[in-house]
Write an enzyme that holds these catalytic residues in place. Structure first.
Site, PDB file in Angstrom:
ATOM      1  N   LYS A 191     -11.454  44.826  42.945  1.00 43.89           N
ATOM      2  CA  LYS A 191     -10.149  45.605  43.151  1.00 43.89           C
ATOM      3  C   LYS A 191      -9.464  45.424  42.075  1.00 43.89           C
ATOM      4  O   LYS A 191      -8.058  44.906  42.010  1.00 43.89           O
ATOM      5  CB  LYS A 191      -9.366  45.520  44.508  1.00 43.89           C
ATOM      6  CG  LYS A 191      -8.563  46.844  44.547  1.00 43.89           C
ATOM      7  CD  LYS A 191      -9.267  48.110  44.755  1.00 43.89           C
ATOM      8  CE  LYS A 191      -7.999  49.161  44.844  1.00 43.89           C
ATOM      9  NZ  LYS A 191      -8.376  50.368  44.582  1.00 43.89           N
ATOM     10  N   ASP A 223     -13.068  50.715  46.288  1.00 44.82           N
ATOM     11  CA  ASP A 223     -13.106  51.989  46.965  1.00 44.82           C
ATOM     12  C   ASP A 223     -13.992  53.077  46.506  1.00 44.82           C
ATOM     13  O   ASP A 223     -14.530  53.788  47.280  1.00 44.82           O
ATOM     14  CB  ASP A 223     -11.490  52.428  46.893  1.00 44.82           C
ATOM     15  CG  ASP A 223     -11.013  52.552  45.391  1.00 44.82           C
ATOM     16  OD1 ASP A 223     -11.545  51.920  44.631  1.00 44.82           O
ATOM     17  OD2 ASP A 223      -9.843  53.030  45.187  1.00 44.82           O
ATOM     18  N   ASP A 247     -17.603  41.597  53.620  1.00 45.37           N
ATOM     19  CA  ASP A 247     -17.657  41.949  55.301  1.00 45.37           C
ATOM     20  C   ASP A 247     -17.878  43.344  55.703  1.00 45.37           C
ATOM     21  O   ASP A 247     -18.724  44.107  56.453  1.00 45.37           O
ATOM     22  CB  ASP A 247     -16.530  41.229  55.805  1.00 45.37           C
ATOM     23  CG  ASP A 247     -16.514  41.317  57.367  1.00 45.37           C
ATOM     24  OD1 ASP A 247     -17.629  41.160  57.923  1.00 45.37           O
ATOM     25  OD2 ASP A 247     -15.451  41.735  58.030  1.00 45.37           O
TER      26      ASP A 247
HETATM   27  C1  IPM Z   1     -19.665  38.788  59.510  1.00 46.64           C
HETATM   28  C2  IPM Z   1     -18.763  38.719  60.805  1.00 46.64           C
HETATM   29  C3  IPM Z   1     -17.803  37.511  60.833  1.00 46.64           C
HETATM   30  C4  IPM Z   1     -17.273  37.643  59.494  1.00 46.64           C
HETATM   31  C5  IPM Z   1     -16.867  37.512  62.063  1.00 46.64           C
HETATM   32  C6  IPM Z   1     -17.665  37.260  63.106  1.00 46.64           C
HETATM   33  C7  IPM Z   1     -15.776  36.399  61.753  1.00 46.64           C
HETATM   34  O1  IPM Z   1     -18.175  40.000  60.901  1.00 46.64           O
HETATM   35  O2  IPM Z   1     -20.436  37.593  59.412  1.00 46.64           O
HETATM   36  O3  IPM Z   1     -19.718  39.519  58.908  1.00 46.64           O
HETATM   37  O4  IPM Z   1     -16.106  38.458  59.496  1.00 46.64           O
HETATM   38  O5  IPM Z   1     -17.504  37.112  58.663  1.00 46.64           O
HETATM   39 MG    MG Z   2     -18.952  41.136  59.580  1.00 47.21          MG
END
Ligand code: IPM
Ligand code: MG
Length: 362
Positions: A191, A223, A247
């Site tokens: 970003k 985005d 994530d």
């Molecule tokens: C992932 C999960 C984890 C993260 C959670 C469970 C903390 O969502 O491994 O993607 O956010 O890394």
């Molecule tokens: Mg995750």
């Protein structure tokens, strides 16, 4: 060859699907003449309840002394009280940080026979084959300060997005090494227009990209990428990005495969070449609402076991054997409920695992 594998099934459907992944590894050991020594440990809510900590020092030591870690999932409503500081997820964070598992590889492939399970049109998802490389040991999850406090105006909290050039360079190198063995394209997602840490990210990514003359590295804003990922997924080969963006994109990318129950992951502490200590887990999480019913899809966990063979044990043929077995079972029309299609045969968690083992041994 002989290897030590730590098994941390965790919570929710974690134990059910990990059981099937372990079965696949046992079948591989039998077929190819290896010996795997499995040692179990508790993690997450299960460890909080039994041992008072989401991951004890003993379990951490077990992981450090192993060649690889097979992980299920952690968390569930039982441990979701926002007032309580100890959370199941801390098991993962402790493993990621202490073992420096900075490189999270999440391959996403659209299986042709499952294209109708995707909410996207088949002509959009067809042929998608992406690896998202998520930085996992830094960024917004770990940067300091990270705290919450009371002020005169009310409550406040802060998290910090912090990256060093070293952290950026090593994750971009992982992406370039993977791309070199694939279609030679890397898109780095940041970003840049809003975040200073992203401006450093883009600069360092460009520098590393220049070391890989055979790889084409380009940049995209987060985005824009979030839209391109679901409108033009076949344009991507390897994607590299920071912790929090990764994530989000990896869950989004599950729509290409048609189910979260199909996506494996590897978290490595080094380059994906040779043998690297790694943690292998399905990306779907503990899915508490379906836990204990024997209906969870074990394929993400089984495909994670294939990644374990590939990246931590350097057993490519064996890894491919698991992936071929999964493909064959899907082609034979067997489906867990999350990927059930008209005319296919519904099976449970254990049955699906048995079918993969059967293909592995045939
Ligand atoms: C992932 C999960 C984890 C993260 C959670 C469970 C903390 O969502 O491994 O993607 O956010 O890394
Ligand atoms: Mg995750």
């Amino acid at each position: 060859m002989s290897f030590k594998i730590a098994v941390l099934p965790g919570d929710g459907i974690g134990p059910e699907v990990t059981e099937e992944a372990q079965k696949a590894l046992v079948a591989v050991a039998g077929r190819f003449g290896h010996s795997f020594e499995f040692t179990r440990g508790l993690a997450g809510g299960a460890a909080l309840d039994a041992q008072g900590s989401p991951l004890t020092d003993e379990t951490l030591a077990l992981c450090q002394q192993s060649d690889a870690i097979l992980f299920g999932a952690v968390g569930g409503p039982k441990w979701d009280n926002p007032q309580v500081d100890l959370r199941p997820e801390q098991a993962l964070f402790r493993l990621r940080k202490t073992l420096d598992l900075f490189a999270n590889l999440r391959p996403v492939r659209a299986f042709p026979m499952l294209s109708e399970k995707s909410p996207l049109r088949p002509e959009i998802v067809r042929g998608s084959d992406i690896i998202i490389v998520r930085e996992l040991a830094g960024g917004l999850y770990f940067g300091q300060p990270k705290k919450r406090w009371e002020t005169e105006e009310g409550r406040r909290a802060v998290d910090t997005m912090d990256y060093s050039d070293r952290e950026i360079a090593r994750i971009v190198r992982v992406a370039c090494e993977l791309a070199r063995r694939r279609r030679k394209g890397v898109v780095s997602v940041d970003k840049f227009n809003a975040l200073i840490s992203s401006r450093l990210w883009r600069q360092v990514a460009t520098e590393v990209g220049q070391e890989y003359t055979d790889v084409e590295l380009s940049h995209m804003l987060a985005d824009t990428f979030s839209m391109q990922l679901v409108t033009n997924p076949t344009a991507f080969d390897v994607v590299v990005t920071g912790n929090v963006f990764g994530d989000i994109f990896t869950d989004e990318s599950a729509v290409l495969a048609g189910s979260m129950g199909l996506l494996p992951s590897a978290s490595l502490c080094g380059l994906p070449t040779g043998r690297t200590l790694g943690l292998y887990e399905p990306i779907h999480g503990s899915a508490p609402t379906i836990a204990g019913q024997g209906i969870a899809n074990p394929l993400a966990a089984i495909l994670s076991a294939a990644l374990l063979l590939r990246y931590s044990l350097d057993l490519e043929t064996e890894a491919q054997a698991i992936e071929d077995a999964v493909q064959a079972v899907l082609e034979s029309g067997h489906r867990t409920v999350d990927i059930l299609t008209e005319g296919s045969t519904k099976v449970g968690t254990k049955e699906m695992g048995d079918l993969v083992v059967e293909k592995l041994l045939s």
